[in-house]
Scaffold this active site. Sequence first.
Site, PDB file in Angstrom:
ATOM      1  N   THR A 106       0.847  -1.201   0.000  1.00 52.83           N
ATOM      2  CA  THR A 106       0.000   0.000   0.000  1.00 52.83           C
ATOM      3  C   THR A 106       0.872   1.236   0.000  1.00 52.83           C
ATOM      4  O   THR A 106       1.998   1.209   0.511  1.00 52.83           O
ATOM      5  CB  THR A 106      -0.951   0.026   1.219  1.00 52.83           C
ATOM      6  OG1 THR A 106      -1.770   1.202   1.133  1.00 52.83           O
ATOM      7  CG2 THR A 106      -0.212   0.074   2.548  1.00 52.83           C
ATOM      8  N   GLY A 150      -2.428   5.737   6.229  1.00 55.15           N
ATOM      9  CA  GLY A 150      -3.380   5.313   7.257  1.00 55.15           C
ATOM     10  C   GLY A 150      -3.574   3.808   7.252  1.00 55.15           C
ATOM     11  O   GLY A 150      -3.591   3.157   8.308  1.00 55.15           O
ATOM     12  N   LYS A 151      -3.694   3.267   6.063  1.00 57.20           N
ATOM     13  CA  LYS A 151      -3.830   1.806   5.930  1.00 57.20           C
ATOM     14  C   LYS A 151      -2.574   1.100   6.409  1.00 57.20           C
ATOM     15  O   LYS A 151      -2.637   0.065   7.066  1.00 57.20           O
ATOM     16  CB  LYS A 151      -3.933   1.478   4.438  1.00 57.20           C
ATOM     17  CG  LYS A 151      -5.269   1.066   3.986  1.00 57.20           C
ATOM     18  CD  LYS A 151      -5.079   0.503   2.584  1.00 57.20           C
ATOM     19  CE  LYS A 151      -6.195   0.866   1.695  1.00 57.20           C
ATOM     20  NZ  LYS A 151      -6.016   0.337   0.345  1.00 57.20           N
ATOM     21  N   ASP A 192      -7.701  -3.701  -0.739  1.00 57.49           N
ATOM     22  CA  ASP A 192      -8.485  -2.739  -1.501  1.00 57.49           C
ATOM     23  C   ASP A 192      -9.785  -2.558  -0.745  1.00 57.49           C
ATOM     24  O   ASP A 192     -10.417  -3.531  -0.325  1.00 57.49           O
ATOM     25  CB  ASP A 192      -8.734  -3.190  -2.933  1.00 57.49           C
ATOM     26  CG  ASP A 192      -9.109  -1.991  -3.790  1.00 57.49           C
ATOM     27  OD1 ASP A 192      -8.248  -1.120  -4.004  1.00 57.49           O
ATOM     28  OD2 ASP A 192     -10.289  -1.893  -4.214  1.00 57.49           O
ATOM     29  N   SER A 193     -10.170  -1.323  -0.565  1.00 62.04           N
ATOM     30  CA  SER A 193     -11.273  -1.061   0.357  1.00 62.04           C
ATOM     31  C   SER A 193     -12.040   0.164  -0.074  1.00 62.04           C
ATOM     32  O   SER A 193     -11.639   0.892  -0.991  1.00 62.04           O
ATOM     33  CB  SER A 193     -10.716  -0.889   1.773  1.00 62.04           C
ATOM     34  OG  SER A 193      -9.589  -0.034   1.764  1.00 62.04           O
ATOM     35  N   ASP A 218     -13.300   7.808   7.982  1.00 59.16           N
ATOM     36  CA  ASP A 218     -13.610   7.369   9.351  1.00 59.16           C
ATOM     37  C   ASP A 218     -14.541   8.327  10.111  1.00 59.16           C
ATOM     38  O   ASP A 218     -15.438   7.868  10.825  1.00 59.16           O
ATOM     39  CB  ASP A 218     -12.319   7.162  10.162  1.00 59.16           C
ATOM     40  CG  ASP A 218     -11.685   5.804   9.892  1.00 59.16           C
ATOM     41  OD1 ASP A 218     -12.393   4.889   9.426  1.00 59.16           O
ATOM     42  OD2 ASP A 218     -10.479   5.660  10.155  1.00 59.16           O
ATOM     43  N   LYS A 226     -11.108   0.496  16.944  1.00 58.42           N
ATOM     44  CA  LYS A 226     -11.591   0.299  15.569  1.00 58.42           C
ATOM     45  C   LYS A 226     -11.319  -1.136  15.117  1.00 58.42           C
ATOM     46  O   LYS A 226     -12.156  -1.760  14.480  1.00 58.42           O
ATOM     47  CB  LYS A 226     -10.915   1.320  14.637  1.00 58.42           C
ATOM     48  CG  LYS A 226     -11.389   1.202  13.197  1.00 58.42           C
ATOM     49  CD  LYS A 226     -10.684   2.187  12.272  1.00 58.42           C
ATOM     50  CE  LYS A 226     -10.988   1.856  10.816  1.00 58.42           C
ATOM     51  NZ  LYS A 226     -10.209   2.660   9.859  1.00 58.42           N
ATOM     52  N   ARG A 250     -11.500  -4.103   7.863  1.00 62.64           N
ATOM     53  CA  ARG A 250     -10.122  -4.566   7.647  1.00 62.64           C
ATOM     54  C   ARG A 250      -9.734  -5.620   8.692  1.00 62.64           C
ATOM     55  O   ARG A 250      -9.102  -6.611   8.364  1.00 62.64           O
ATOM     56  CB  ARG A 250      -9.177  -3.348   7.696  1.00 62.64           C
ATOM     57  CG  ARG A 250      -7.721  -3.671   7.383  1.00 62.64           C
ATOM     58  CD  ARG A 250      -6.946  -2.406   7.051  1.00 62.64           C
ATOM     59  NE  ARG A 250      -7.463  -1.764   5.856  1.00 62.64           N
ATOM     60  CZ  ARG A 250      -8.223  -0.658   5.856  1.00 62.64           C
ATOM     61  NH1 ARG A 250      -8.487  -0.004   6.983  1.00 62.64           N
ATOM     62  NH2 ARG A 250      -8.692  -0.182   4.729  1.00 62.64           N
TER      63      ARG A 250
HETATM   64  P1  ITT Z   1      -3.400   1.774  -1.818  1.00 64.15           P
HETATM   65  O1  ITT Z   1      -4.141   1.393  -3.080  1.00 64.15           O
HETATM   66  O2  ITT Z   1      -1.996   2.200  -2.045  1.00 64.15           O
HETATM   67  O3  ITT Z   1      -3.541   0.742  -0.755  1.00 64.15           O
HETATM   68  P2  ITT Z   1      -5.528   3.723  -1.627  1.00 64.15           P
HETATM   69  O4  ITT Z   1      -5.874   4.788  -0.647  1.00 64.15           O
HETATM   70  O5  ITT Z   1      -5.527   4.107  -3.089  1.00 64.15           O
HETATM   71  O6  ITT Z   1      -4.120   3.099  -1.213  1.00 64.15           O
HETATM   72  P3  ITT Z   1      -7.822   2.049  -2.062  1.00 64.15           P
HETATM   73  O7  ITT Z   1      -7.736   2.133  -3.539  1.00 64.15           O
HETATM   74  O8  ITT Z   1      -8.146   0.718  -1.450  1.00 64.15           O
HETATM   75  O9  ITT Z   1      -6.467   2.498  -1.386  1.00 64.15           O
HETATM   76  O10 ITT Z   1      -8.849   3.144  -1.562  1.00 64.15           O
HETATM   77  C1  ITT Z   1      -9.581   2.978  -0.416  1.00 64.15           C
HETATM   78  C2  ITT Z   1     -10.064   4.324   0.088  1.00 64.15           C
HETATM   79  O11 ITT Z   1     -11.221   4.073   0.896  1.00 64.15           O
HETATM   80  C3  ITT Z   1      -9.041   4.981   0.987  1.00 64.15           C
HETATM   81  O12 ITT Z   1      -8.288   5.950   0.288  1.00 64.15           O
HETATM   82  C4  ITT Z   1      -9.900   5.626   2.078  1.00 64.15           C
HETATM   83  O13 ITT Z   1     -10.262   6.916   1.700  1.00 64.15           O
HETATM   84  C5  ITT Z   1     -11.137   4.752   2.103  1.00 64.15           C
HETATM   85  N1  ITT Z   1     -11.034   3.788   3.199  1.00 64.15           N
HETATM   86  C6  ITT Z   1     -10.685   2.469   3.128  1.00 64.15           C
HETATM   87  N2  ITT Z   1     -10.627   1.925   4.353  1.00 64.15           N
HETATM   88  C7  ITT Z   1     -10.926   2.907   5.209  1.00 64.15           C
HETATM   89  C8  ITT Z   1     -11.013   2.974   6.606  1.00 64.15           C
HETATM   90  O14 ITT Z   1     -10.727   1.937   7.390  1.00 64.15           O
HETATM   91  N3  ITT Z   1     -11.353   4.135   7.153  1.00 64.15           N
HETATM   92  C9  ITT Z   1     -11.615   5.212   6.400  1.00 64.15           C
HETATM   93  N4  ITT Z   1     -11.536   5.243   5.076  1.00 64.15           N
HETATM   94  C10 ITT Z   1     -11.196   4.101   4.474  1.00 64.15           C
END
Ligand code: ITT
Length: 212
Positions: free
Chosen positions: A13, A17-18, A74-75, A160, A180, A196
Amino acid sequence: MPRRLTGRIVIATHNGGKLVEMRELLAPFGIEAVSAGELGLPEPEETGTTFAENAAIKARAAASASGLPALADDSGVCVAALDGAPGLFSARWGGPAKDFGAAMARVEAELASRGATDDRAHFVSALVLAWPDGHEELYEGRIHGTLVFPPRGGAGFGYDPMFRPDGHARTFGEMSSEEKHGIDWSAAAPEPLSHRSRAFLALAKACFAPRA
Ligand code: ITT
């Protein structure tokens, strides 16, 4: 058959934050984790049409570039009254500045423009652990809740502050990361809290050596 993992992995990633959350979740397992950013790996284009496909794209790219097993998430947040948006496009709604205050304001504005009264939403996390030889594991988690405007709390990341999980009075933005995750390692433990940590616990049970 799930494959057991020991040793070193890449956390695939570029989202700070992730990365913090994934390191916290991995910490009890004694696995050495290095991030894609620390290795200078490029961010692959997320061309999938599902969370699982995008997680696999990221995990495979990091595994083949590093020669190490790679874990990707991916989230996103799916808002019922917006037909599941921002969903797969959750990161993109933050724009180049990754401004999730603006993204949450956009969610609120789009709900208002539709006159929506349904405040339901859920978060999804797809975790893929990919090995350089092509073996892959996929685990998914989700958490349902309601939207809160104005958003509350400065903890966590992304969306969040606008999300209050069912059964809780506070938003994810008002919780410590421990709350969380909501992981209790005892045998009779209830389900973890976040999308997650739910996906992670399923993956950890299948792929990581039991905790000492
Ligand atoms: P990577 O692909 O590098 O992992 P990204 O931010 O682009 O980073 P994603 O494509 O999975 O990742 O996007 C997921 C978005 O959803 C992320 O940028 C957050 O804004 C939101 N998100 C995912 N999980 C979250 C959480 O636990 N709390 C708050 N927002 C979250």
